[in-house]
Design a protein around this motif. Structure first.
Motif, PDB file in Angstrom:
ATOM      1  N   LEU A   1      16.781  22.054  -6.770  1.00 45.13           N
ATOM      2  CA  LEU A   1      16.677  23.017  -7.872  1.00 45.13           C
ATOM      3  C   LEU A   1      15.298  22.925  -8.508  1.00 45.13           C
ATOM      4  O   LEU A   1      14.645  23.937  -8.770  1.00 45.13           O
ATOM      5  N   ALA A   2      14.849  21.706  -8.766  1.00 42.00           N
ATOM      6  CA  ALA A   2      13.564  21.522  -9.432  1.00 42.00           C
ATOM      7  C   ALA A   2      12.439  22.076  -8.575  1.00 42.00           C
ATOM      8  O   ALA A   2      11.533  22.751  -9.077  1.00 42.00           O
TER       9      ALA A   2
ATOM     10  N   ALA B   1      27.650  16.723   2.895  1.00 42.71           N
ATOM     11  CA  ALA B   1      27.662  16.913   1.447  1.00 42.71           C
ATOM     12  C   ALA B   1      26.269  16.612   0.897  1.00 42.71           C
ATOM     13  O   ALA B   1      25.599  15.688   1.351  1.00 42.71           O
ATOM     14  N   ILE B   2      25.841  17.433  -0.075  1.00 47.19           N
ATOM     15  CA  ILE B   2      24.529  17.244  -0.681  1.00 47.19           C
ATOM     16  C   ILE B   2      24.720  16.403  -1.934  1.00 47.19           C
ATOM     17  O   ILE B   2      25.429  16.823  -2.848  1.00 47.19           O
ATOM     18  N   ASP B   3      24.077  15.238  -2.008  1.00 40.89           N
ATOM     19  CA  ASP B   3      24.300  14.380  -3.167  1.00 40.89           C
ATOM     20  C   ASP B   3      23.536  14.889  -4.393  1.00 40.89           C
ATOM     21  O   ASP B   3      22.680  15.764  -4.290  1.00 40.89           O
ATOM     22  N   ALA B   4      23.865  14.325  -5.560  1.00 37.27           N
ATOM     23  CA  ALA B   4      23.335  14.846  -6.815  1.00 37.27           C
ATOM     24  C   ALA B   4      21.810  14.813  -6.896  1.00 37.27           C
ATOM     25  O   ALA B   4      21.194  15.811  -7.268  1.00 37.27           O
ATOM     26  N   PRO B   5      21.147  13.692  -6.554  1.00 35.62           N
ATOM     27  CA  PRO B   5      19.685  13.693  -6.670  1.00 35.62           C
ATOM     28  C   PRO B   5      19.046  14.775  -5.803  1.00 35.62           C
ATOM     29  O   PRO B   5      18.049  15.380  -6.188  1.00 35.62           O
ATOM     30  N   MET B   6      19.660  15.039  -4.645  1.00 33.54           N
ATOM     31  CA  MET B   6      19.070  16.037  -3.783  1.00 33.54           C
ATOM     32  C   MET B   6      19.310  17.452  -4.316  1.00 33.54           C
ATOM     33  O   MET B   6      18.428  18.304  -4.246  1.00 33.54           O
TER      34      MET B   6
ATOM     35  N   ALA C   1      10.508   9.614   1.820  1.00 41.07           N
ATOM     36  CA  ALA C   1      10.281  10.733   0.902  1.00 41.07           C
ATOM     37  C   ALA C   1      11.340  11.807   1.127  1.00 41.07           C
ATOM     38  O   ALA C   1      12.109  11.750   2.085  1.00 41.07           O
ATOM     39  N   GLY C   2      11.349  12.794   0.252  1.00 45.17           N
ATOM     40  CA  GLY C   2      12.380  13.826   0.269  1.00 45.17           C
ATOM     41  C   GLY C   2      12.629  14.440   1.624  1.00 45.17           C
ATOM     42  O   GLY C   2      13.744  14.825   1.949  1.00 45.17           O
ATOM     43  N   GLY C   3      11.574  14.519   2.418  1.00 43.94           N
ATOM     44  CA  GLY C   3      11.675  15.176   3.710  1.00 43.94           C
ATOM     45  C   GLY C   3      12.785  14.624   4.579  1.00 43.94           C
ATOM     46  O   GLY C   3      13.477  15.367   5.266  1.00 43.94           O
ATOM     47  N   LYS C   4      12.988  13.318   4.499  1.00 45.83           N
ATOM     48  CA  LYS C   4      13.959  12.708   5.390  1.00 45.83           C
ATOM     49  C   LYS C   4      15.358  13.275   5.153  1.00 45.83           C
ATOM     50  O   LYS C   4      16.025  13.736   6.065  1.00 45.83           O
ATOM     51  N   LYS C   5      15.738  13.234   3.905  1.00 45.40           N
ATOM     52  CA  LYS C   5      17.071  13.723   3.582  1.00 45.40           C
ATOM     53  C   LYS C   5      17.222  15.171   3.993  1.00 45.40           C
ATOM     54  O   LYS C   5      18.218  15.578   4.550  1.00 45.40           O
ATOM     55  N   LEU C   6      16.186  15.952   3.687  1.00 41.73           N
ATOM     56  CA  LEU C   6      16.252  17.364   3.990  1.00 41.73           C
ATOM     57  C   LEU C   6      16.391  17.541   5.486  1.00 41.73           C
ATOM     58  O   LEU C   6      17.176  18.345   5.966  1.00 41.73           O
ATOM     59  N   PHE C   7      15.627  16.755   6.214  1.00 37.40           N
ATOM     60  CA  PHE C   7      15.654  16.896   7.655  1.00 37.40           C
ATOM     61  C   PHE C   7      17.019  16.514   8.207  1.00 37.40           C
ATOM     62  O   PHE C   7      17.537  17.133   9.123  1.00 37.40           O
ATOM     63  N   ARG C   8      17.610  15.520   7.617  1.00 35.89           N
ATOM     64  CA  ARG C   8      18.948  15.121   8.056  1.00 35.89           C
ATOM     65  C   ARG C   8      19.946  16.243   7.845  1.00 35.89           C
ATOM     66  O   ARG C   8      20.833  16.460   8.641  1.00 35.89           O
ATOM     67  N   VAL C   9      19.797  16.924   6.746  1.00 33.56           N
ATOM     68  CA  VAL C   9      20.710  18.017   6.468  1.00 33.56           C
ATOM     69  C   VAL C   9      20.533  19.130   7.477  1.00 33.56           C
ATOM     70  O   VAL C   9      21.485  19.700   7.981  1.00 33.56           O
TER      71      VAL C   9
END
Lengths: 515, 515
Positions: A421-422, A411-416, A172-180
């Motif tokens: 934003l959403a 780098a933050i990819d487009a879906p993220m 889920a979204g959390g993973k990517k966010l956490f990686r950042v």
């Protein structure tokens, strides 16, 4: 089809855990009774009854659904998480309701006689909001006060484990966010296994808890107060043991300890894991941590300057003579308390100049770091949104130049970018929607409610802060709202705590249908 | 390098046009003088002086830069548009300043003696906001009142031509948005050529203008009042000829005519082009138009219900007895006035219940249709954002299902979804930033300002509405703000009018540098 039965099976397990904890409180309560605290008689009974009901319902849910297929896909995970908070709060509030009914002859007007109030208080606890419908907290049985604080601590632990360990493993979204947030050598998150990561986080949380209890005891609180305030601090909750909150103690040492631990609770817990592994440089490398410190410094300066030279009214009603030291102390305390969405109050900031209030309202929206126990939109999201908006502005006059949007070196990819934003926009639209519903329900009941009160009530519950401004200010409470408005605010607390989606999708027809 | 010289050359041209119009007003003023209106003596002189200065500066700018390369790429276009409004407002406000100085002995305290006030009033006019720093409008020379109204009309015309004809031809965001709004047989926008499209729009605008002037005259206004109110209506401006705004006339026929034309001014002007071509079905086909009508109906119902049964205080101070007809009349008038961002006031809605106020504040954010003269975020953007958020919610539990986001039958592509989200978020972030600056400047000057006033002042100027709530409510004005706050609000008006980017990029270092 959603695997509804597995979610119910897991909910049954949660009920059993909550009931076991209530039994523990019942035991402590009985001990106090033996030591001569007669007020605990009915409280011990209330916790025991509640635990028995919880074991009954939870056991039944578990047993009936134990044959369910153990698929934990995204929909099941979201459903489980949402049910844990929305239904778990009902069980967490049950001791309040039972206790109030047992003592109804002595306290025929007690706020806990209303089931909605009990649910609100329990949701406020579990969601680590800290908004209360109580007055006369000092007169409650101590086990009730302890349970209130314990709901904070449980909720805070649950959120950290959820967002740092469970959700990322589901992709889920959390993973990517956490990686950042905490970029580092491990390509697969902090550690590959949920169980192991969860254990480390649990130990960090426990370590901080023990440290703060001891620190508060040394600062002059008794053990009971130390434990309750520690639970509320580390979860960025905000429930206190007295109506006047931390301002009622009016002790420099207490304020300093609580400021320190509020600050620590607002940090991404993933960073502590790195620090344990002696990666001290992560503090300089981590963008969110640097921005977090920066915001606190700037906001504290603005707030302090705006209250400098005026007398400060504490939440206890005591008025302090103007002094630079007191302005810094209460400016810093209030800034950190609001920024981390803890919501402890030392001074009645509702009386402060509008500049200070405007800063505090801004902080309410920003909130703490992702992966912390704090609420709000989260610093990293604000940072990404700022970067994206700047990039979009450049695109207005230079449409063919493509620059990557970066946080730190990632780098933050487009879906993220799009998803962030959403989500931020979603938060910003829920605030007026919540305000609107509160106004409608209050006016529908013939009450008049001003926009500042309704708006900050919406913000303070959605972002899990606790106190707002106006009639939900530092020295006020939420008891006077109509039941309908309290239910709206309870849902706002859950939505904010679970970062919108887990709750919002439940209202979504397509969630329940289809493959 | 930005082609700065070409932008200045075009600005010179604009100055000459504005000066010519001021000469026209000077002529009309002289005519009134001959007919016996002595107040016009100094006004005629002021307009003449201002026109001469405008011709001088404008002519010089044009001459010096007439050898500039005629490249109108995106950066030059943005720069030209921003300069037109930001610098054009200075020339538009010059007659006010000159006139006030000529009459300074008689009116030593007149608001127009301050250059900042004159700039604010002119920007409010050109941006079709309608926020005023004036009281005693009834006592001004009529030529000054006429010029105020004329700035609205010019600004409205400029915006429609800009967003429907000029920007789309440059491939800027407007084109795509416009295509979504008014889908039809023409693949390349309404018409392929800027000049031709602009001419048609100009004729539509002129036709509506003549129709409303006649209608208002028949409704009982005199010709002067009819012309001024028509200018303010069709531009969704809001300047009136009297302090009490439209409420001062208190005539059913006037209200009905103005409601009708405010409604018409809030429609995408591209639709009128289709209607002229007998494509009447476009009204049913166009999503934005349907949503526009729907919002007005729902909001009017809510507002009317919430004021039903209470006496209504007009902006003139007159109090009407409670009646359903009056509640509908003033509920509808106020709803349409705020939704279209016109800002005419009939009743003092600052006294209305909070439910009505909450509805009105929501409408302020939504605003009118894209391609109309109205401000606000615009209905089509709100619609796209709602669709995107729903799609994102589904993605939370069903990440691999991709559904197109559609408006009507048109799919919205990713860059446009992304750009719309970014723009709406940008608007929503500018509101608190504006509020913050207003609070800082007011408190810095030692004034106390409440959050409702500062917040709605920010919203009412950014979204080009005019009146807000509290001390910028229906019967108040903006004169009491400090100069710094007025400059902030003037910039907000320009930012809102030019849909953020054209103004915001000017503060962007990369805009000025690089290739």
């Amino acid at each position: 089809m959603v695997n509804f039965r597995f979610a119910l099976n897991q909910l049954g397990l949660l009920f059993c855990v909550l009931s076991a904890l209530q039994l523990l409180i019942a035991g402590w309560s009985s001990l106090q009774l033996l030591l001569g605290d007669d007020a605990e008689l009915l409280a011990a009974r209330a916790f025991t009854f509640s635990a028995l009901i919880g074991f009954g319902v939870g056991g039944a849910l578990w047993l009936v659904n134990r044959t369910a297929a153990k698929t934990l896909e995204r929909r099941e995970a979201l459903l489980m998480v949402a049910l844990s908070w929305l239904v778990g709060a009902a069980l967490a509030g049950l001791p309040y309701l039972i206790w109030a009914n047992l003592t109804a002859t002595a306290n025929p007007e007690h706020a806990f006689l209303s089931p909605v109030n009990c649910y609100f208080e329990a949701m406020s606890g579990l969601s680590t909001t800290g908004a209360t419908i109580l007055t006369g907290i000092d007169e409650l049985p101590r086990s009730i006060v302890l349970w209130r604080a314990a709901t904070h601590w449980l909720g805070g632990l649950g959120i950290v484990v959820l967002f740092v360990a469970v959700l990322p493993s589901l992709g889920a979204g959390g993973k990517k966010l956490f990686r950042v947030e905490a970029p580092g050598p491990e390509p697969e998150g902090v550690r590959p296994h949920i169980r192991e990561t969860a254990q480390v986080l649990w130990l960090i949380y426990l370590g901080l808890t023990l440290a703060e209890i001891v620190a508060l005891r040394l600062a002059g609180m008794n053990w009971f107060e130390s434990v309750c305030h520690t639970f509320a601090t580390l979860a960025t909750g905000g429930f206190s043991t007295i109506d006047a909150s931390v301002g009622g103690f009016n002790a420099w040492a207490v304020d300093i300890v609580i400021i320190t631990f509020m600050f620590l609770a607002g940090v991404n817990f993933g960073l502590y894991y790195k620090l344990i592994r002696r990666d001290y440089a992560v503090l300089w490398r981590d963008t969110e941590f640097r921005v977090y410190v920066g915001i606190i410094l700037v906001a504290t300066t603005l707030v302090t300057l705006s209250i400098l030279g005026s007398p400060i009214t504490l939440t206890s009603g005591e008025v302090l003579d103007p002094s630079a030291a007191q302005a810094v102390r209460h400016g810093l305390f209030t800034t950190v308390s609001v920024q981390t969405t803890t919501g402890f109050c030392s001074a009645d900031f509702n009386q402060w100049p509008y500049l200070a209030k405007a800063v505090l309202i801004t902080l309410m929206f920003i909130g703490a770091s992702a992966g912390s126990t704090g609420g709000g939109i989260k610093i990293i999201r604000i940072w990404i949104v700022a970067k994206v908006l700047i990039a979009e502005m450049e695109r207005a006059f230079r449409p063919y130049v493509v620059r990557p949007v970066k946080v730190g070196s990632t780098a933050i990819d487009a879906p993220m970018r799009y998803g962030t934003l959403a989500m931020v926009l979603g938060y910003l639209l829920i605030v007026p929607a919540g305000t609107f519903l509160i106004v409608i329900f209050e006016e529908g009941a013939g009450h008049s409610i001003d926009i500042t009160t309704a708006g900050t009530a919406s913000v303070a519950t959605l972002f899990n802060i606790g106190p707002g401004l106006g009639r939900v200010g530092a020295i006020e409470n939420y008891a006077w709202f109509t039941d309908a408005a309290k239910i709206v605010m309870s849902i706002l607390m859950a939505i904010g705590r679970l970062e919108i989606f887990a709750v919002a999708v439940l209202f979504f027809p397509r969630f329940w249908s289809g493959d």
